[in-house]
Design a protein around this motif. Structure first.
Motif, mmCIF file in Angstrom:
data_model
loop_
_atom_site.group_PDB
_atom_site.id
_atom_site.type_symbol
_atom_site.label_atom_id
_atom_site.label_comp_id
_atom_site.label_asym_id
_atom_site.label_seq_id
_atom_site.Cartn_x
_atom_site.Cartn_y
_atom_site.Cartn_z
ATOM 1 N N THR A 76 0.834 -1.212 0.000
ATOM 2 C CA THR A 76 0.000 0.000 0.000
ATOM 3 C C THR A 76 0.861 1.251 0.000
ATOM 4 O O THR A 76 0.563 2.221 -0.708
ATOM 5 N N TRP A 196 -14.870 -6.661 4.215
ATOM 6 C CA TRP A 196 -14.394 -5.322 4.548
ATOM 7 C C TRP A 196 -13.933 -4.600 3.276
ATOM 8 O O TRP A 196 -13.717 -5.208 2.232
ATOM 9 N N THR A 198 -11.370 -1.168 1.814
ATOM 10 C CA THR A 198 -10.249 -0.286 2.132
ATOM 11 C C THR A 198 -10.327 0.964 1.267
ATOM 12 O O THR A 198 -10.812 0.923 0.130
ATOM 13 N N ASP A 217 -6.793 2.372 10.834
ATOM 14 C CA ASP A 217 -6.334 3.451 9.973
ATOM 15 C C ASP A 217 -4.867 3.730 10.262
ATOM 16 O O ASP A 217 -4.367 3.444 11.350
ATOM 17 N N PHE A 226 -4.906 5.599 5.273
ATOM 18 C CA PHE A 226 -5.386 4.356 4.683
ATOM 19 C C PHE A 226 -6.260 3.685 5.728
ATOM 20 O O PHE A 226 -5.807 3.376 6.823
ATOM 21 N N SER A 228 -9.515 0.834 6.837
ATOM 22 C CA SER A 228 -10.256 -0.405 6.571
ATOM 23 C C SER A 228 -11.568 -0.323 7.328
ATOM 24 O O SER A 228 -11.604 0.062 8.508
#
Length: 230
Positions: A76, A196, A198, A217, A226, A228
């Motif tokens: 990520t 979930w 993202t 986060d 970022f 979830s």
């Protein structure tokens, strides 16, 4: 025995390896995983061939290249760092169209030319409303609105909307959702069955999204997180 290499062979190997490095650098800037991996596959054996200790050079370059590829295209953080300017540009595009509250790109499978009057599954959600870029026909599609009509009601120029769709597609993002205080969440695709989602979350106030129902986060950069959500 391994025949000694001529200067011409070594020079050719270095040229091939150098070209691979150039392509690999371009792939990092453009965030193009496939060309980047292909360039590494070409460059590593080429440079190893030009080295005195071929096996050691090959192993060292292979490990280094794999680490860079994984960090750049498999994490990520790598995605964010290499696409930061593009993500900022998408946020600016969204901010310029304040009546667009949410958007989901979904799939885009246009019907064949001969079937453009038939029913088909819509592939986009604009502000929660299912829309189709084509003329809806038949009773099965009565809950879909024509995309251009919805945009006209929202006062969104079609060329800006299409530019945003193209930018989201290039970045591999599924859509976006606005939140309070100018928050904009750029949503990643959710694989089937995944419980979930993202998102890359932009917050003008640079505050952690404590009230956004995020399960986890982490800060990526000033104003960027970022998150979830389950």
């Amino acid at each position: 025995m391994i025949a000694p290499r001529s200067d011409g062979t070594r020079r050719a190997a270095l040229i091939v390896g150098g070209c691979g490095v150039v392509v690999f650098g371009w792939a990092l800037v453009a965030y193009a995983p496939a060309p980047g991996i292909a360039a590494a596959v070409v460059a590593v054996p080429a440079f190893a061939r030009a080295a005195k200790r071929r096996v050691a050079a090959f192993l060292a370059l292979a490990v280094f290249s794999a680490a860079v590829i994984w960090a750049a295209f498999g994490t990520t953080t790598g995605y964010f760092v290499l696409n930061r300017s593009r993500l900022d540009a998408v946020v600016a595009q969204i901010a310029a169209m304040p009546t667009l509250v949410s958007f989901e790109r979904r799939r885009d499978d246009p019907p064949a030319e001969a079937e453009r009057t038939a029913w088909w599954e819509s592939t986009r959600l604009v502000n929660g409303q299912r829309v189709t870029p084509y003329r809806p026909q038949g009773a099965r599609d009565t809950d879909s609105l024509r995309e251009i009509d919805v945009l006209r009601e929202l006062g969104v120029p079609y060329d800006r909307y299409r530019a945003l769709c193209d930018a989201l597609e290039r970045l591999g993002l599924a859509g976006f959702t606005r939140g309070p205080g100018g928050e904009i969440g750029l949503d990643e695709p959710i694989p089937g069955g995944t419980p979930w989602g993202t998102s890359f979350l932009y917050r003008p106030d640079d505050m952690f999204p404590a009230a956004s129902e995020a399960e986890s986060d982490r800060r990526l950069a000033p104003n960027w997180f970022f998150v979830s959500r389950g």
